[in-house]
Motif scaffolding. Structure first.
Motif, PDB file in Angstrom:
ATOM      1  N   PRO A 133       0.770  -1.260   0.000  1.00 31.48           N
ATOM      2  CA  PRO A 133       0.000   0.000   0.000  1.00 31.48           C
ATOM      3  C   PRO A 133       0.794   1.300   0.000  1.00 31.48           C
ATOM      4  O   PRO A 133       0.226   2.340  -0.344  1.00 31.48           O
ATOM      5  CB  PRO A 133      -0.801  -0.103   1.310  1.00 31.48           C
ATOM      6  CG  PRO A 133       0.071  -0.907   2.209  1.00 31.48           C
ATOM      7  CD  PRO A 133       0.769  -1.900   1.326  1.00 31.48           C
ATOM      8  N   LEU A 134       2.068   1.313   0.400  1.00 26.27           N
ATOM      9  CA  LEU A 134       2.718   2.603   0.631  1.00 26.27           C
ATOM     10  C   LEU A 134       2.847   3.427  -0.646  1.00 26.27           C
ATOM     11  O   LEU A 134       2.595   4.643  -0.636  1.00 26.27           O
ATOM     12  CB  LEU A 134       4.108   2.388   1.246  1.00 26.27           C
ATOM     13  CG  LEU A 134       4.827   3.680   1.638  1.00 26.27           C
ATOM     14  CD1 LEU A 134       4.016   4.476   2.651  1.00 26.27           C
ATOM     15  CD2 LEU A 134       6.218   3.387   2.176  1.00 26.27           C
ATOM     16  N   TYR A 135       3.229   2.792  -1.751  1.00 22.67           N
ATOM     17  CA  TYR A 135       3.371   3.558  -2.994  1.00 22.67           C
ATOM     18  C   TYR A 135       2.031   4.120  -3.470  1.00 22.67           C
ATOM     19  O   TYR A 135       1.949   5.315  -3.785  1.00 22.67           O
ATOM     20  CB  TYR A 135       4.017   2.702  -4.070  1.00 22.67           C
ATOM     21  CG  TYR A 135       4.098   3.384  -5.411  1.00 22.67           C
ATOM     22  CD1 TYR A 135       5.014   4.412  -5.634  1.00 22.67           C
ATOM     23  CD2 TYR A 135       3.253   3.022  -6.463  1.00 22.67           C
ATOM     24  CE1 TYR A 135       5.091   5.050  -6.860  1.00 22.67           C
ATOM     25  CE2 TYR A 135       3.324   3.649  -7.681  1.00 22.67           C
ATOM     26  CZ  TYR A 135       4.244   4.663  -7.880  1.00 22.67           C
ATOM     27  OH  TYR A 135       4.308   5.300  -9.094  1.00 22.67           O
ATOM     28  N   PRO A 136       0.943   3.336  -3.540  1.00 20.18           N
ATOM     29  CA  PRO A 136      -0.345   3.940  -3.941  1.00 20.18           C
ATOM     30  C   PRO A 136      -0.798   5.046  -2.993  1.00 20.18           C
ATOM     31  O   PRO A 136      -1.394   6.041  -3.438  1.00 20.18           O
ATOM     32  CB  PRO A 136      -1.313   2.750  -3.925  1.00 20.18           C
ATOM     33  CG  PRO A 136      -0.464   1.548  -4.085  1.00 20.18           C
ATOM     34  CD  PRO A 136       0.817   1.872  -3.397  1.00 20.18           C
ATOM     35  N   MET A 137      -0.525   4.898  -1.693  1.00 18.98           N
ATOM     36  CA  MET A 137      -0.894   5.950  -0.748  1.00 18.98           C
ATOM     37  C   MET A 137      -0.117   7.237  -1.043  1.00 18.98           C
ATOM     38  O   MET A 137      -0.675   8.339  -0.987  1.00 18.98           O
ATOM     39  CB  MET A 137      -0.627   5.490   0.684  1.00 18.98           C
ATOM     40  CG  MET A 137      -1.559   4.395   1.158  1.00 18.98           C
ATOM     41  SD  MET A 137      -1.050   3.703   2.758  1.00 18.98           S
ATOM     42  CE  MET A 137      -1.132   5.170   3.783  1.00 18.98           C
ATOM     43  N   THR A 138       1.162   7.087  -1.356  1.00 23.34           N
ATOM     44  CA  THR A 138       1.978   8.262  -1.683  1.00 23.34           C
ATOM     45  C   THR A 138       1.487   8.925  -2.966  1.00 23.34           C
ATOM     46  O   THR A 138       1.433  10.159  -3.065  1.00 23.34           O
ATOM     47  CB  THR A 138       3.451   7.854  -1.822  1.00 23.34           C
ATOM     48  OG1 THR A 138       3.868   7.142  -0.649  1.00 23.34           O
ATOM     49  CG2 THR A 138       4.343   9.071  -2.007  1.00 23.34           C
ATOM     50  N   VAL A 139       1.131   8.110  -3.948  1.00 16.75           N
ATOM     51  CA  VAL A 139       0.621   8.650  -5.207  1.00 16.75           C
ATOM     52  C   VAL A 139      -0.698   9.381  -4.972  1.00 16.75           C
ATOM     53  O   VAL A 139      -0.927  10.464  -5.544  1.00 16.75           O
ATOM     54  CB  VAL A 139       0.451   7.524  -6.239  1.00 16.75           C
ATOM     55  CG1 VAL A 139      -0.252   8.031  -7.486  1.00 16.75           C
ATOM     56  CG2 VAL A 139       1.816   6.939  -6.604  1.00 16.75           C
ATOM     57  N   ARG A 140      -1.547   8.823  -4.140  1.00 12.95           N
ATOM     58  CA  ARG A 140      -2.833   9.481  -3.862  1.00 12.95           C
ATOM     59  C   ARG A 140      -2.616  10.832  -3.192  1.00 12.95           C
ATOM     60  O   ARG A 140      -3.293  11.822  -3.521  1.00 12.95           O
ATOM     61  CB  ARG A 140      -3.699   8.575  -2.978  1.00 12.95           C
ATOM     62  CG  ARG A 140      -5.091   9.126  -2.716  1.00 12.95           C
ATOM     63  CD  ARG A 140      -5.880   8.192  -1.810  1.00 12.95           C
ATOM     64  NE  ARG A 140      -7.231   8.695  -1.578  1.00 12.95           N
ATOM     65  CZ  ARG A 140      -8.280   8.432  -2.340  1.00 12.95           C
ATOM     66  NH1 ARG A 140      -8.131   7.660  -3.401  1.00 12.95           N
ATOM     67  NH2 ARG A 140      -9.473   8.913  -2.056  1.00 12.95           N
ATOM     68  N   ALA A 141      -1.677  10.886  -2.245  1.00  7.31           N
ATOM     69  CA  ALA A 141      -1.389  12.152  -1.577  1.00  7.31           C
ATOM     70  C   ALA A 141      -0.781  13.162  -2.546  1.00  7.31           C
ATOM     71  O   ALA A 141      -1.112  14.350  -2.514  1.00  7.31           O
ATOM     72  CB  ALA A 141      -0.449  11.910  -0.396  1.00  7.31           C
ATOM     73  N   ALA A 142       0.112  12.680  -3.419  1.00  6.70           N
ATOM     74  CA  ALA A 142       0.737  13.586  -4.387  1.00  6.70           C
ATOM     75  C   ALA A 142      -0.257  14.065  -5.422  1.00  6.70           C
ATOM     76  O   ALA A 142      -0.160  15.206  -5.915  1.00  6.70           O
ATOM     77  CB  ALA A 142       1.911  12.884  -5.074  1.00  6.70           C
ATOM     78  N   ASN A 143      -1.230  13.237  -5.765  1.00  9.35           N
ATOM     79  CA  ASN A 143      -2.219  13.628  -6.774  1.00  9.35           C
ATOM     80  C   ASN A 143      -3.057  14.814  -6.309  1.00  9.35           C
ATOM     81  O   ASN A 143      -3.530  15.610  -7.133  1.00  9.35           O
ATOM     82  CB  ASN A 143      -3.123  12.438  -7.087  1.00  9.35           C
ATOM     83  CG  ASN A 143      -4.044  12.709  -8.254  1.00  9.35           C
ATOM     84  OD1 ASN A 143      -3.702  13.441  -9.185  1.00  9.35           O
ATOM     85  ND2 ASN A 143      -5.234  12.123  -8.217  1.00  9.35           N
ATOM     86  N   ALA A 144      -3.229  14.950  -4.996  1.00  6.25           N
ATOM     87  CA  ALA A 144      -3.992  16.086  -4.475  1.00  6.25           C
ATOM     88  C   ALA A 144      -3.211  17.389  -4.545  1.00  6.25           C
ATOM     89  O   ALA A 144      -3.789  18.463  -4.437  1.00  6.25           O
ATOM     90  CB  ALA A 144      -4.405  15.804  -3.030  1.00  6.25           C
TER      91      ALA A 144
END
Length: 301
Positions: A133-144
């Protein structure tokens, strides 16, 4: 001339002559600005920061140059990759005419899954649980925070993590083998045939950066930081759990594989965990706490 006073006179003790001032060892005259120069000397914290930057500067420069050259090389390869299959729509698809179409050629395979997880979580498809999960979580935060969509945010996160991995690779190898080997290792990491995964919207670059950060902290004896980065690496890829073996080995190696040193380190760690300074007490007071008991303070003797 005699120092004995005459009749009716009170003896007076002479004051000894003042000792001559000792000149500096280098016979350099002291200027009026010397005190100002002394007060203008850099503080210890500033000096430490300057020394740290002096150590890390070659790693930052080498890592950035390698990273920029790699990004440019992969972009050029992407721009001409369709040419051998031009006219074969079933193989290569239409020729990209815009920058967005050119970049979208990287949106394949596992990248699709990471984008789905970042957008919809693991409930969209049960097969997505194969990805950590860590990479998708980071991508989700960066997408915002970043312009574009989730895929573009994934590319940016992967590219920045690749830069961090190259810098950490150079720093770690410099301390272990020297600057020449560090430059080669940094170049080989990105020039490896599968090195393009480090700049794709994959979790490889984030994992490598976290693993190298953990290994570097182990090398420096910063065990809490090493454990934290190892935990993050384990939340990125399954191979991160192997950092536990490296942690144990490096901890034992730095103590000479000595049972006595391990016992002393465990005793010191236990004492540090039980006693700490009160944030509200005076500097001469110490506090400790035990499970099931109140925090107790006493004056240091």
């Amino acid at each position: 001339m005699s120092e004995t006073p005459g009749p009716g006179l009170v003896p007076v003790r002479r004051r000894p002559a003042a000792a001559p001032e000792v000149a500096p060892a280098d016979d350099t005259p002291i200027s009026p600005d010397s005190s100002a120069a002394t007060s203008a000397a850099p503080a210890p914290d500033t000096a430490d920061q300057g020394a740290a930057w002096h150590r890390w500067r070659p790693s930052v420069v080498t890592g950035f140059v390698t990273w920029a050259a790699g990004i440019l090389a992969y972009f050029l390869v992407t721009a001409v990759a369709w040419m051998p299959t031009e006219g074969l729509d079933s193989k290569a698809g239409p020729v990209p005419t815009t920058f967005g179409q050119l970049i979208s050629s990287w949106n394949h395979w596992d990248t699709v899954w990471y984008v789905i997880i970042a957008d919809s979580g693991y409930e969209y498809d049960e097969r997505s649980t194969a990805f950590f999960p860590l990479y998708p979580m980071t991508v989700r935060a960066a997408n915002a925070l970043l312009p574009g969509g989730t895929f573009e945010a994934g590319l940016i996160v992967g590219a920045l993590a690749c830069l961090a991995a190259l810098i950490l690779m150079h720093r770690l190898v410099t301390e272990m083998l020297g600057a020449a080997d560090a430059r080669r290792a940094t170049f080989y990491l990105l020039a490896f045939p599968t090195g393009f995964y480090l700049v794709a919207a994959y979790n490889e670059s984030l994992f490598v950066a976290l693993a190298l950060a953990s290994l570097y902290c182990m090398r420096k004896g910063r065990w809490w930081w090493a454990a934290m980065f190892a935990g993050y690496a384990s939340a990125t890829r399954m191979a991160g759990v192997m950092l536990g073996a490296a942690f144990v080995y490096e901890y034992l190696r730095q103590r000479g594989f000595s049972v006595r040193r391990l016992r002393d380190a465990a005793r010191e760690g236990g004492s540090a965990a039980r006693s700490r300074r009160c944030s509200t007490a005076t500097p001469s007071r110490w506090c400790w706490s035990r499970p099931g008991s109140r925090r107790t303070c006493c004056s240091a003797t």
